[in-house]
Design a protein around this motif. Structure first.
Motif, short mmCIF file in Angstrom:
data_model
loop_
_atom_site.label_atom_id
_atom_site.label_comp_id
_atom_site.label_asym_id
_atom_site.label_seq_id
_atom_site.Cartn_x
_atom_site.Cartn_y
_atom_site.Cartn_z
N SER A 31 0.83 -1.21 0.00
CA SER A 31 0.00 0.00 0.00
C SER A 31 0.86 1.26 0.00
N GLU A 32 1.91 1.24 0.82
CA GLU A 32 2.80 2.39 0.87
C GLU A 32 3.59 2.52 -0.44
N TRP A 33 3.95 1.39 -1.00
CA TRP A 33 4.74 1.37 -2.24
C TRP A 33 3.97 2.03 -3.38
N VAL A 34 2.72 1.63 -3.60
CA VAL A 34 1.96 2.17 -4.74
C VAL A 34 1.52 3.61 -4.47
N ARG A 35 1.45 3.99 -3.21
CA ARG A 35 1.17 5.41 -2.91
C ARG A 35 2.37 6.26 -3.30
N ARG A 36 3.54 5.77 -3.00
CA ARG A 36 4.76 6.52 -3.27
C ARG A 36 5.15 6.47 -4.73
N TRP A 37 4.98 5.29 -5.36
CA TRP A 37 5.37 5.10 -6.76
C TRP A 37 4.20 4.52 -7.54
N PRO A 38 3.23 5.35 -7.92
CA PRO A 38 2.00 4.83 -8.55
C PRO A 38 2.21 4.31 -9.97
N VAL A 39 3.29 4.70 -10.64
CA VAL A 39 3.57 4.22 -11.99
C VAL A 39 5.04 3.81 -12.06
N PRO A 40 5.40 2.93 -13.00
CA PRO A 40 6.79 2.46 -13.08
C PRO A 40 7.83 3.57 -13.17
N SER A 41 7.54 4.63 -13.96
CA SER A 41 8.54 5.68 -14.13
C SER A 41 8.86 6.38 -12.82
N ALA A 42 7.89 6.42 -11.90
CA ALA A 42 8.15 7.05 -10.60
C ALA A 42 9.18 6.24 -9.82
#
Length: 262
Positions: free
Chosen positions: A15-26
């Protein structure tokens, strides 16, 4: 994250991961050290570096979109048979067999009449593919992805390894049950211990580096495991060899990509 790791341990970090990096380029723009720090205590940290490398490929070559076909997915860093098929099936609704430990156990019992599956192999995929539901014209049914998910859940919740709940099983014909639920006669199931292993020592060393904003001297690492200095040195060497840790020009230790030329 789910490779070799239970769902309960993955939920919060994911959950924290996709909040911080919602797309691969992030994520691709982050440093490897940032990714390792965010990985935390999930274990098998090389997965984090492979995921970072995968994000870079997705951003550079696939327009920031995860591919939907198995063959392209298999070409990405860190993506193996299970993950490629799981993404194609559960994210994109494709009728491809998805085989994990639970699915292998259900098939071993219901189809082959054995208490436990044998060694993993291509036969597992073939067995799972035969079971996928088909339409009247022979094509795969639109329900095939749901069936794959149900098969995994059946193994995880009902057809469990140690205490299968056969009286609650929705399958009306299980060869293992018809045979009287014979016991496993092959080699005993191997269990992975953790305490006292190199994996534990590696984790303790990484904890020190994740908890520091700056590179640390060797002494800060040596104190985490004093009972076997040879094992500690071996664990540290393996972290360096795996590209998880690096040594700065001044002889300090840090997560990869965080040396800043010091």
């Amino acid at each position: 994250m789910l490779q070799q790791t239970p769902v309960a341990r993955v939920l919060d970090p994911w959950s924290e991961w996709v909040r911080r990096w919602p797309v691969p380029s992030a994520m691709a723009a982050a440093s490897p050290g940032d990714v390792l720090r965010a990985w935390g205590k999930l274990g098998y940290p090389r997965r984090a570096l492979r995921l970072h490398a995968c994000a870079q490929v997705l951003a550079a070559e696939h327009g920031d979109v995860v591919p939907d076909d198995v063959e392209t997915l298999l070409s990405l860093p860190g993506i193996g048979d299970y993950t490629a098929r799981a993404v194609a099936c559960f994210a994109y609704g494709q009728a491809v067999p998805v085989v994990d430990t639970n699915v292998r156990r259900v098939i071993a019992r219901a189809v082959h009449g054995r208490a436990e599956p044998g060694n993993p192999g291509k036969r597992d995929l073939d067995d799972a593919e035969v079971l996928l539901p088909r339409a009247a014209d022979g094509s795969y049914s639109v329900d095939a992805p749901v069936f794959s998910a149900a098969l995994m859940e059946l193994g995880a919740l009902v057809c469990t390894a140690r205490k299968p709940r056969c009286d609650e099983c929705p399958l009306t014909d299980c060869r293992w049950v018809r045979r009287g639920r014979p016991a496993h006669t092959g080699p005993p199931r191997r269990t992975q211990k953790f305490a006292g292993t190199d994996r534990q020592v590696r984790g303790l060393l990484l904890d020190v580096l994740r908890g520091s904003a700056d590179p640390v001297p060797r002494g800060s690492l040596d104190v985490v495991w004093t009972s076997d200095t040879a094992q500690r040195d071996r664990a540290l060497d393996s972290l360096l060899s795996d590209g998880l840790v690096e040594i700065t020009k001044s002889g300090l230790f840090c997560l990869v990509g965080e040396g800043d030329g010091r």
